[in-house]
Structures are given as structure tokens and as C-alpha cells.
Design a protein around this motif. Structure first.
Motif, PDB file in Angstrom:
ATOM      1  N   VAL A   1       0.839  -1.202   0.000  1.00  0.00           N
ATOM      2  CA  VAL A   1       0.000   0.000   0.000  1.00  0.00           C
ATOM      3  C   VAL A   1       0.876   1.255   0.000  1.00  0.00           C
ATOM      4  O   VAL A   1       0.606   2.217  -0.731  1.00  0.00           O
ATOM      5  CB  VAL A   1      -0.939   0.002   1.238  1.00  0.00           C
TER       6      VAL A   1
ATOM      7  N   PRO B   1       3.596   2.318  -3.434  1.00  0.00           N
ATOM      8  CA  PRO B   1       3.085   3.139  -4.546  1.00  0.00           C
ATOM      9  C   PRO B   1       2.799   4.589  -4.128  1.00  0.00           C
ATOM     10  O   PRO B   1       2.876   5.483  -4.970  1.00  0.00           O
ATOM     11  CB  PRO B   1       1.796   2.435  -4.973  1.00  0.00           C
TER      12      PRO B   1
ATOM     13  N   SER C   1       4.157   7.821  -5.998  1.00  0.00           N
ATOM     14  CA  SER C   1       3.318   8.957  -6.392  1.00  0.00           C
ATOM     15  C   SER C   1       3.896  10.272  -5.858  1.00  0.00           C
ATOM     16  O   SER C   1       3.902  11.286  -6.559  1.00  0.00           O
ATOM     17  CB  SER C   1       1.887   8.743  -5.877  1.00  0.00           C
TER      18      SER C   1
ATOM     19  N   ALA D   1       6.562  11.339  -8.095  1.00  0.00           N
ATOM     20  CA  ALA D   1       6.008  11.915  -9.339  1.00  0.00           C
ATOM     21  C   ALA D   1       5.470  13.322  -9.095  1.00  0.00           C
ATOM     22  O   ALA D   1       5.555  14.194  -9.969  1.00  0.00           O
ATOM     23  CB  ALA D   1       4.913  11.004  -9.886  1.00  0.00           C
TER      24      ALA D   1
ATOM     25  N   ILE E   1      -3.090  17.013  -3.755  1.00  0.00           N
ATOM     26  CA  ILE E   1      -2.774  15.576  -3.810  1.00  0.00           C
ATOM     27  C   ILE E   1      -1.669  15.257  -2.804  1.00  0.00           C
ATOM     28  O   ILE E   1      -1.729  14.278  -2.066  1.00  0.00           O
ATOM     29  CB  ILE E   1      -2.347  15.140  -5.232  1.00  0.00           C
TER      30      ILE E   1
ATOM     31  N   ALA F   1      -2.948  15.064   0.692  1.00  0.00           N
ATOM     32  CA  ALA F   1      -3.737  13.843   0.898  1.00  0.00           C
ATOM     33  C   ALA F   1      -2.810  12.631   1.059  1.00  0.00           C
ATOM     34  O   ALA F   1      -3.053  11.766   1.899  1.00  0.00           O
ATOM     35  CB  ALA F   1      -4.703  13.626  -0.263  1.00  0.00           C
TER      36      ALA F   1
ATOM     37  N   ALA G   1      -2.197  10.035   4.002  1.00  0.00           N
ATOM     38  CA  ALA G   1      -2.255   8.578   3.813  1.00  0.00           C
ATOM     39  C   ALA G   1      -1.085   7.859   4.486  1.00  0.00           C
ATOM     40  O   ALA G   1      -1.239   6.720   4.918  1.00  0.00           O
ATOM     41  CB  ALA G   1      -2.287   8.240   2.321  1.00  0.00           C
TER      42      ALA G   1
ATOM     43  N   VAL H   1       1.330  10.520 -11.300  1.00  0.00           N
ATOM     44  CA  VAL H   1       0.939  10.719  -9.905  1.00  0.00           C
ATOM     45  C   VAL H   1      -0.252   9.817  -9.557  1.00  0.00           C
ATOM     46  O   VAL H   1      -0.281   9.195  -8.490  1.00  0.00           O
ATOM     47  CB  VAL H   1       0.571  12.208  -9.650  1.00  0.00           C
ATOM     48  N   VAL H   2      -1.227   9.738 -10.454  1.00  0.00           N
ATOM     49  CA  VAL H   2      -2.489   9.054 -10.136  1.00  0.00           C
ATOM     50  C   VAL H   2      -2.363   7.532 -10.263  1.00  0.00           C
ATOM     51  O   VAL H   2      -2.944   6.802  -9.458  1.00  0.00           O
ATOM     52  CB  VAL H   2      -3.646   9.607 -11.005  1.00  0.00           C
TER      53      VAL H   2
ATOM     54  N   PRO I   1       0.053   5.326  -9.563  1.00  0.00           N
ATOM     55  CA  PRO I   1       0.462   4.612  -8.331  1.00  0.00           C
ATOM     56  C   PRO I   1      -0.587   4.697  -7.222  1.00  0.00           C
ATOM     57  O   PRO I   1      -0.662   3.787  -6.385  1.00  0.00           O
ATOM     58  CB  PRO I   1       1.751   5.320  -7.900  1.00  0.00           C
ATOM     59  N   ILE I   2      -1.386   5.751  -7.225  1.00  0.00           N
ATOM     60  CA  ILE I   2      -2.453   5.841  -6.205  1.00  0.00           C
ATOM     61  C   ILE I   2      -3.477   4.731  -6.451  1.00  0.00           C
ATOM     62  O   ILE I   2      -3.940   4.076  -5.505  1.00  0.00           O
ATOM     63  CB  ILE I   2      -3.122   7.242  -6.218  1.00  0.00           C
TER      64      ILE I   2
ATOM     65  N   SER J   1      -2.063   1.588  -5.217  1.00  0.00           N
ATOM     66  CA  SER J   1      -2.164   1.523  -3.757  1.00  0.00           C
ATOM     67  C   SER J   1      -3.587   1.167  -3.325  1.00  0.00           C
ATOM     68  O   SER J   1      -3.789   0.369  -2.407  1.00  0.00           O
ATOM     69  CB  SER J   1      -1.726   2.865  -3.155  1.00  0.00           C
TER      70      SER J   1
ATOM     71  N   ALA K   1      -4.031  -2.438  -3.615  1.00  0.00           N
ATOM     72  CA  ALA K   1      -3.364  -3.141  -2.506  1.00  0.00           C
ATOM     73  C   ALA K   1      -4.171  -3.015  -1.217  1.00  0.00           C
ATOM     74  O   ALA K   1      -4.198  -3.945  -0.398  1.00  0.00           O
ATOM     75  CB  ALA K   1      -1.952  -2.590  -2.314  1.00  0.00           C
ATOM     76  N   ILE K   2      -4.836  -1.869  -1.040  1.00  0.00           N
ATOM     77  CA  ILE K   2      -5.699  -1.692   0.140  1.00  0.00           C
ATOM     78  C   ILE K   2      -6.834  -2.706   0.110  1.00  0.00           C
ATOM     79  O   ILE K   2      -7.145  -3.340   1.131  1.00  0.00           O
ATOM     80  CB  ILE K   2      -6.249  -0.246   0.196  1.00  0.00           C
TER      81      ILE K   2
ATOM     82  N   LEU L   1      -6.317   0.871   7.368  1.00  0.00           N
ATOM     83  CA  LEU L   1      -6.663   0.824   5.941  1.00  0.00           C
ATOM     84  C   LEU L   1      -7.742   1.849   5.598  1.00  0.00           C
ATOM     85  O   LEU L   1      -7.702   2.465   4.532  1.00  0.00           O
ATOM     86  CB  LEU L   1      -7.179  -0.562   5.560  1.00  0.00           C
TER      87      LEU L   1
ATOM     88  N   ASP M   1      -8.299   4.696   7.091  1.00  0.00           N
ATOM     89  CA  ASP M   1      -7.651   6.021   7.070  1.00  0.00           C
ATOM     90  C   ASP M   1      -6.902   6.242   5.754  1.00  0.00           C
ATOM     91  O   ASP M   1      -7.023   7.296   5.131  1.00  0.00           O
ATOM     92  CB  ASP M   1      -6.642   6.156   8.218  1.00  0.00           C
ATOM     93  N   ILE M   2      -6.099   5.256   5.371  1.00  0.00           N
ATOM     94  CA  ILE M   2      -5.296   5.414   4.154  1.00  0.00           C
ATOM     95  C   ILE M   2      -6.224   5.523   2.942  1.00  0.00           C
ATOM     96  O   ILE M   2      -6.041   6.365   2.064  1.00  0.00           O
ATOM     97  CB  ILE M   2      -4.303   4.239   3.971  1.00  0.00           C
TER      98      ILE M   2
ATOM     99  N   ALA N   1      -7.762   8.915   2.646  1.00  0.00           N
ATOM    100  CA  ALA N   1      -6.766   9.898   2.203  1.00  0.00           C
ATOM    101  C   ALA N   1      -6.509   9.769   0.701  1.00  0.00           C
ATOM    102  O   ALA N   1      -6.376  10.767  -0.014  1.00  0.00           O
ATOM    103  CB  ALA N   1      -5.468   9.734   2.991  1.00  0.00           C
ATOM    104  N   LEU N   2      -6.461   8.534   0.210  1.00  0.00           N
ATOM    105  CA  LEU N   2      -6.197   8.342  -1.226  1.00  0.00           C
ATOM    106  C   LEU N   2      -7.396   8.769  -2.067  1.00  0.00           C
ATOM    107  O   LEU N   2      -7.222   9.288  -3.179  1.00  0.00           O
ATOM    108  CB  LEU N   2      -5.814   6.889  -1.524  1.00  0.00           C
TER     109      LEU N   2
ATOM    110  N   CYS O   1      -9.279  11.165  -1.240  1.00  0.00           N
ATOM    111  CA  CYS O   1      -9.062  12.615  -1.203  1.00  0.00           C
ATOM    112  C   CYS O   1      -8.040  13.012  -2.280  1.00  0.00           C
ATOM    113  O   CYS O   1      -8.219  14.006  -2.984  1.00  0.00           O
ATOM    114  CB  CYS O   1      -8.547  12.952   0.191  1.00  0.00           C
ATOM    115  N   ALA O   2      -6.986  12.216  -2.397  1.00  0.00           N
ATOM    116  CA  ALA O   2      -5.918  12.519  -3.355  1.00  0.00           C
ATOM    117  C   ALA O   2      -6.407  12.461  -4.803  1.00  0.00           C
ATOM    118  O   ALA O   2      -5.891  13.188  -5.657  1.00  0.00           O
ATOM    119  CB  ALA O   2      -4.743  11.559  -3.158  1.00  0.00           C
TER     120      ALA O   2
ATOM    121  N   ASP P   1     -14.724  15.406   4.731  1.00  0.00           N
ATOM    122  CA  ASP P   1     -13.517  15.686   5.523  1.00  0.00           C
ATOM    123  C   ASP P   1     -13.911  16.004   6.965  1.00  0.00           C
ATOM    124  O   ASP P   1     -13.250  15.552   7.909  1.00  0.00           O
ATOM    125  CB  ASP P   1     -12.744  16.875   4.929  1.00  0.00           C
TER     126      ASP P   1
END
Lengths: 390, 390
Positions: free
Chosen positions: A263, A266, A270, A273, A307, A310, A314, B263-264, B266-267, B270, B273-274, B304, B306-307, B310-311, B313-314, B323
Motif C-alpha cells: 500500500v 506506490p 506517487s 512523481a 494531492i 492527501a 495517507a 501521480v495518479v 500509483p495511487i 495503492s 493493494a488496500i 486501511l 484512514d489510508i 486519504a487516497l 481525497c488525493a 472531511d
């Protein structure tokens, strides 16, 4: 310049130099894992005045309650005991000499008090740089809060290094005001400031001394430091007033990474990046000459800031005080992120030219009413500057 | 069962079935890009009562102001016009027959009103499943808000499919109460519910009908749907009451991905993976028998959540109302994320057994005072259930 005229000149010389602080724009925490970081100079400046003359060496840092004076004879005695003749060129201190200075100052080996470290790093630079024991009175004031990750110790080291190098004619700071400000001067100052930072921080990354010397922006990746010219950008620097431990935050990210590697990895990719893209955007700013172009570049920057914040959330380094700050900024059309280690500490808001003064004022007011300290300042400010107006 | 006794039995039969709603735990938005999603059944249930008998077919959905009655002769006429004999086994409607039903109901081809779609999907199931035009009175009530991404249309379709399949003896819902509840029964119900969902949603993913049929959790990746047994988990379901457009949010993520792909992407990796990790954690829950084990598993789940938030949000799909909800939950030691499309809509808080009742109550109170609607309910609830208590 003849050797006859020099003592005369020095005896009356008063110089003033200043250096900016620094903020991290992108790459906090991910830099620990070899990803790119972007730091920007912060126009909260540290200002140093050095007056040559008198019969002592004095260091006056009123902001942190340091006021020390050593009779010039004592310093000459130290000089001699370190094994130097009177007129010694720039020198690298041996470990033994370094220990000797510590005991001269009555400091143990493991000192951690920032005041002690400020005195110690001054003495290191004074002895290493100057050719002879010079009676001098140094006063340093700063707009930067200390111990806040805003480069206050680097700005101090840059000012000291620059002033001392100038006073012994190793560099000429007055040339900095000329166009294409002499990269060799800046490189020399930055290297000496780095040497001083090593005394304070052990193994500094080199980001802080670079950005406080060069100003603008500095890109850092895998040990490579690259100064970048950027035009000044208006920012709000916001202190949550929540204390944090950088060490604990860095350890927390490492633990999260170990728990949920697939998790977190990546997310670090990001963040890398984001810093790459941020670098590209900052470089494009100098070509954005008209309002519409500037607004477009700022929109791209705002998106990255959102981003980035955020993703820092994370990896677990935000804090309710930072989340609230982000929310307040957003409600005024502004984009905020934590800067530095997180977990409290500082946040930064980069202000697009499209934001009206009244919106900025309203945001500052609401932040202050919510208990934050706010500075309206800029980033991308000039690096070390020589002020010959006195 | 003989053909003589059957009409007699049907004439007096009243059955009740119920089905849960659904929430997305992980994978909203990233599922669009082939990443894993995890949905959980939500114990806000849709309940259907079917009473066989009388001289009409009636559909009564008081929650959405639908009350329709068709004389049995009219339905028999439709049956004949579709080309069916009286006693026809389960059948797949042709496109032509489907058009014919629409015109019988005075619906155009492009109907989008949820009420019309509810009536249309009922007729499709009624005609497809039943062997003969059966006089029947169907009443459906639901605890689920409609059009909220909480699976209300799937729960409706599951109840209808289950009840009609049971009434024509294609399945026997009373067997669901036995241990190891008959996967073939559930598979049949889910498939018919999917057929009905296609009428309402065009190209449904199959997640909603699966989770509303099987209950527990459903993992979905690249078209593969896998039901997973999970014990019920206490949750708070929170309505921000902020309306959102799923379509606009999905498009926004796509645009951000196109703007800053490096940027996006790898999010999204992730987020995948979550969901993988979330699946692992949910599977481990059934083996967490003692309090300490349960708390440890919940801690992993909270991290998980929380992460994940946040993602989300990203990628730009959170909202100040979400929020704020996250912040309020956090201040009570709880962990919240948006569920579904975001941009407002619903949030979910999974409640660890270590959270005291007073902390939960305080959180609910604060949320309600801040203008949110809150349900204290559970996820991982049973799927379609047969209630023979009437």
C-alpha cells in the motif's frame, strides 16, 4: 588591495548580510526513501551584522538569548594552542582541534542545546575561515522561528559563512548584486554552511544550506542538489503551534511501510512523481508572463498541493490541526499542505494571483481566530544577500 | 406436490423475504480501472411481502409512492399477447417482448424515473419467472435510502426474484435457514436480480446483486465476483446530505489521471493493494475469537480505512462535508471514510469492539448536531432471508 591598507579597512568595516529560511514544497518523508524533494527559500530572513574592531570577539543573538564575549587575547591564545600561526589561510579542522574548541567553550561531546550548537558552529567557522584572530562583533537577528524545520540554523550558517568569507577577502559579496550572481561565490558559501550544519545536525542532507544560499528552489534527489531559479510566489506560512517529533513521525512512516508495504510503496512513488511534476511547474513559472498563464500554472500547482497533502495524510503524518488548516484554506479558495515533518508544525498555502486580497485577509483572519500563527510572506526569495546600505 | 393441490396452496400463501443493502468498503473509483473492490452487505433491509390470491396483480412501494394494480384479466391478456401459453416454465424475454411490456405499461424506451424502472423490472421478473399469471399483492418497504449507492434497487430485485422464484417452486427459500445455505439457491436469486438490475442500470457490475443476495462481503476484480463470509461488524452509516453526481466524479478522476498520470496511477495501485489487504483482514475476522484478537484486526482495518480515505481525497473525490465527518469521527477515536462515489453522499465508520458505547453515542450526537443523518447499523449482515414468522 595591499597588506598595508587591509588592517585599516577591517578596523572600521561593518557589513550586513541576510539569508532566507526554507520550506519543503514536495517530498517530505518520501525523500527518506530516495524520492525527489523540492525546497523553496522562504522570505523570513536571518540578518547578520558584523562590525570589525574593538578588543574582543562577541556573538549576540538576541532572539535566542545568546550574548557572549571573548577577549581577543583569549581567542589569540586558542588560535596558538590549535597550532596555527598568525596568518593562516582557510583550513580544515582536525577532529583533535574540534575537540579542543569544545573544551575551550566548556562544552561536552554530546551537546544538543541549540544555543551551545550556535556558539560552537560560530567558532568552527571563525577559526576555519579567518586568516587571523579578528576582533569582531557579530549580531544576528531572525524572522524565522527556530527548531521548526524552516532552516533557521542553515540561514544562520549561511550568513556567518558569507560574512566571514567576505571579511577575509575569500569572496566578494558585493558582486552578488550583479546579474548572473556568481555561482562560485554561492557554491563556496553553501559548502561552508554545510560544514557548519554538520556540527549542528550530524548528517544534514544539504538541502537547507543550498536553498538558504541560492534562494529560489532546490531540487534534491538521491544526493543530487540542483538549484532552480523561480520567481517569488506569495504564500501564507501557518504555524499550528502543535509540537511534533520529526524522529517519531519518520519512524511512524517506516512502521506503516513495513506493515502494509504494497500500500505504502506506490504512495511513495506517487510522491516522487508529484515532486517531478512540481519541479516542471516551477520551471514553467518563469515563462508565465501574463496573468492567465500564471493562473493556469498556479492551478496545476494547487492540484499538486492538494494531492500531496492527501498522500501525506495517507502515510499518517497529518494531524487534526493540519486537516483543519487545509479545510479553512479550502473554504477561501486556497490550497494548503503541511510542510516539513507534519504531525503539527507548519503548513503552507501557495497563493494564486487570482485570489483577491480580501479572500487572503479573510483566510488569515479565520486562521488566526482558530489559534494559528500566520505569516504573509513569499517563497522563491533571493538567497544570501549583501546589504551595503549602512 | 401435485398439480391439484398447488392452486389451493398458492391461493392462501403469504411469504415475506428481506435483503440487505450494500456499502463499498474499498475500491470505489479504482474499480473503474480494473482494481479490486470490496463491498459489504448493509443491515438496512428491504422487506417484501407477497400475498397470493385475489383478482389482480398489485405492487405497493409506499416508501417511493408507488401503488399500482392491474386486473388479473389484463395481465392474462398481456401473457397471451407475449405468445405464452398458460403454463410456461421460466423464460428469457426477447427484445420484442420486452418492448411489448414497456408499451403495455405506457413507458417509452428511454425511461429513467426510478419509479417507472421499479415497475418495469417487477413486470420483467413476474413474466419471466412465473409459470402462469398469478394474482398477487406485493408490498415492499425499505430502510434504505434510494438513489444513494446503497444497493436499494439490488435489494428490491433480490427480494422480488427470491419471492417469485419461491412461489413458482423453482427454489425453496425455507432451506436458507439451514446451515451451509445452499449456494445454488443464492446463485439463482443473484442471477435473476442481475437480470433485473440490467433493466435499471444498463450494465451493472454485478456487485450489488451479489452482496444483497449472499450478504457478508463480496470481492470484485476484473469481472470476478467472490462472496466471502464475514461476521457482522458494527458501523455508523452517515449521510452528508450533500448531493453528488457519480458520473461527474468518475469523469473528474479520469481527467486528473490524464493530467498527472504518473501521480495518479500509483495511487490506483495503492488502492488495489488496500482492497487486497482489506480482503485478507476480513477473512481473518472469523478466526478472531477473543477480544484482543478482534481489537488487533480492527486496528489493521482502521489503518486501511484512514489510508483509503486519504487516497480518495488525493484523487479528488472527497468533499468538505466528508472531511469534516472524518475529523469528527477521529476526535472520538473512530475511523471514517466516504463510501461510494464521494463528493458528498455517504460516509462509513467501522466501529472497533474497543470503542465504548458512550464514545459511539457522543460521536453520533456530534454528527447529528453538525447536520448529518446517522444510522447505527452493521455490515456483513445476512443476505436474502426468508421470514416464515407470519
Amino acid at each position: 588591495m595591499t597588506s598595508e591598507s587591509e588592517p585599516q579597512k577591517k578596523a572600521f568595516q561593518v557589513i550586513r548580510v541576510s539569508a532566507p529560511g526554507k520550506v519543503i514544497l514536495h517530498g517530505e518523508h518520501s525523500v527518506v526513501y530516495g524520492k525527489r524533494a523540492i525546497a523553496l527559500s522562504l522570505d523570513l530572513r536571518t540578518r547578520l551584522t558584523a562590525a570589525v574592531g574593538g578588543d574582543s570577539v562577541s556573538l549576540d543573538l538576541p532572539d535566542v538569548d545568546i550574548k557572549k564575549t571573548w577577549p581577543i587575547e583569549t581567542v589569540m591564545e586558542l588560535w596558538k594552542n590549535l597550532g596555527y600561526t598568525k596568518d593562516e589561510k582557510i583550513k580544515t579542522l582536525t577532529e583533535e582541534q574540534s575537540h579542543f574548541i569544545r573544551s575551550f567553550l566548556n562544552f561536552g561531546e554530546g551537546i544538543t542545546d541549540p544555543k551551545d550548537l550556535a556558539i560552537l558552529s560560530f567558532f568552527h567557522l571563525y577559526i576555519s575561515i579567518l586568516h587571523e584572530p579578528l576582533p569582531i562583533s557579530i549580531t544576528v537577528g531572525s524572522q524565522l522561528p527556530t527548531g521548526a524545520g524552516l532552516g533557521s540554523s542553515a540561514a544562520y550558517a549561511v550568513c556567518l559563512s558569507g560574512a566571514l568569507l567576505h571579511l577575509c577577502d575569500h569572496i566578494d559579496l558585493s558582486k552578488l548584486s550583479l546579474p548572473n550572481s556568481h555561482p562560485d561565490i554561492l557554491k563556496t558559501v553553501s559548502e561552508w554552511a554545510y560544514a557548519s550544519e554538520k556540527i549542528v545536525h550530524g548528517t544534514p542532507s544539504g538541502i537547507d544550506n543550498s536553498v538558504c544560499t541560492y534562494g529560489g528552489a532546490v531540487s534534491f534527489k538521491a544526493g543530487n542538489i540542483e538549484p532552480i531559479h523561480v520567481p517569488p510566489l506569495k504564500v501564507l506560512l501557518v504555524n499550528t503551534l502543535v509540537p511534533r517529533s520529526t524522529k517519531a513521525l519518520v519512524a511512524g512512516v517506516r512502521e506503516r511501510k513495513e506493515r502494509v508495504r504494497a500500500v505504502v510503496e506506490p504512495i511513495l512513488t506517487s510522491l516522487d512523481a508529484i515532486a517531478d511534476k512540481g519541479l516542471e511547474i516551477l520551471c514553467s513559472l518563469k515563462n508565465a508572463n501574463v496573468y492567465d498563464e500564471q493562473v493556469a500554472v498556479h492551478e496545476a500547482l494547487d492540484e499538486l498541493i492538494d494531492i500531496n497533502q492527501a498522500l501525506l495524510c495517507a502515510i499518517g503524518v497529518s494531524h487534526p490541526s493540519l486537516d483543519k488548516l487545509v479545510g479553512i484554506a479550502k473554504s477561501h479558495g486556497l490550497h494548503a499542505k503541511l510542510t516539513g515533518a507534519g504531525g503539527g508544525g507548519f503548513g503552507i498555502v501557495v497563493v494564486s494571483p487570482k485570489i483577491t486580497k480580501s479572500a487572503i485577509d479573510a483566510c488569515c483572519d479565520e486562521l488566526r481566530q482558530s489559534g494559528y500563527d500566520v505569516w504573509c510572506t513569499s517563497v522563491g526569495a533571493p538567497g544570501i544577500s549583501f546589504h551595503n546600505d549602512i
